[in-house]
Enzyme design. Structure first.
Site, PDB file in Angstrom:
ATOM      1  N   ASN A 135       0.852  -1.197   0.000  1.00 23.85           N
ATOM      2  CA  ASN A 135       0.000   0.000   0.000  1.00 23.85           C
ATOM      3  C   ASN A 135       0.885   1.244   0.000  1.00 23.85           C
ATOM      4  OD1 ASN A 135       0.416   0.937   2.896  1.00 23.85           O
ATOM      5  ND2 ASN A 135      -0.280  -1.164   3.221  1.00 23.85           N
ATOM      6  N   HIS A 136       0.259   2.395  -0.095  1.00 25.84           N
ATOM      7  CA  HIS A 136       0.997   3.642  -0.300  1.00 25.84           C
ATOM      8  C   HIS A 136       1.427   4.353   0.982  1.00 25.84           C
ATOM      9  CE1 HIS A 136       0.743   3.836  -4.614  1.00 25.84           C
ATOM     10  NE2 HIS A 136      -0.554   3.588  -4.584  1.00 25.84           N
TER      11      HIS A 136
END
Ligand code: C5P
Length: 222
Positions: free
Chosen positions: A30-31
């Site tokens: 994920n970011h």
């Protein structure tokens, strides 16, 4: 300089985002940049706390005054948090944890075969935050546990429901969507308390939100 109002307190903070291996070179991730968790570690150290930062895949310089433990996957993060939480006054789960991981990581790099690609079968990861709350309660530990949540709409109602579901003491709810929060320097949140309180923190540096969170944690510890 901040008052050393967390002196003598031990805090454990998770930061970053987990990576769930698909094969030796690929992962589901994920970011999350880890910036909010690192800001929590910096501010707690500046206020005199003994800080352990459990970092999942973060490429930021180590915060001054914090001990850093590095992990990769959600299962590794769960193990590190269960180990590090011993003797802590407060635990803050600011890491973005993958809800699912591949059932198995392939031993060698998955290759194109010309045939249809094989699906990646997923299994659910443990809910680390809920697990920390459950073990705290069964072991009768005195420990403040803080969670994070990202909501796109009905922020307060959804946040309240999540706070109740997870059983934590404080839930920091970010409104996301429209390019907010991930990787940015600023953050904004409402911090919900299990006692029914709601504290609005307007948009500002992640350090400011971190300091407001420590104010609320300290009030619970005093
Ligand atoms: O359920 P949701 O992912 O929205 O909850 C977010 C909060 O729960 C965060 O504090 C995150 O660190 C934590 N979490 C966790 N284990 C998971 C998923 C989320 O501890 N498997």
């Amino acid at each position: 300089t901040a008052a050393p109002d967390l002196a003598g307190r031990r805090v454990v903070i998770s930061a970053g985002g987990t990576r769930e291996a698909i094969d030796p070179v690929r992962f589901l991730g994920n970011h999350s940049s880890g910036k909010q968790g690192y800001a929590l570690a910096r501010t707690a150290a500046a206020r005199g706390a003994d800080v352990t930062l459990v970092a999942a895949n973060v490429s930021l310089p180590d915060p001054a005054g914090a001990r850093v433990v590095r992990v990769g996957s959600a299962v590794e993060l769960a193990e590190a948090m269960e180990a590090e939480r011993a003797g802590a006054d407060a635990v803050v789960m600011s890491a973005a944890v993958a809800d699912f991981r591949p059932v198995a990581s392939a031993a060698s790099k998955i290759k194109k075969s010309g045939a249809a690609p094989a699906p990646i079968e997923l299994v659910e990861n443990p809910d680390i935050l809920a697990g920390l709350v459950a073990s705290r309660d069964s072991e009768r530990l005195e420990q403040t546990i803080v969670g994070f949540a990202a909501e796109t709409d009905d922020v307060i109602a959804n946040g309240r429901a999540k706070l109740a579901r997870k059983g934590c003491d404080l839930l920091v709810v970010n409104q996301v969507g429209g390019g907010r929060a991930f990787g940015t320097e600023d953050n904004q949140a409402v911090v919900l308390g299990a006692d029914g309180t709601a504290v609005d923190v307007p948009t500002g540096p992640k350090e400011d939100l971190a300091d407001r969170i420590w104010d609320l944690v300290r009030r619970r510890l005093d």
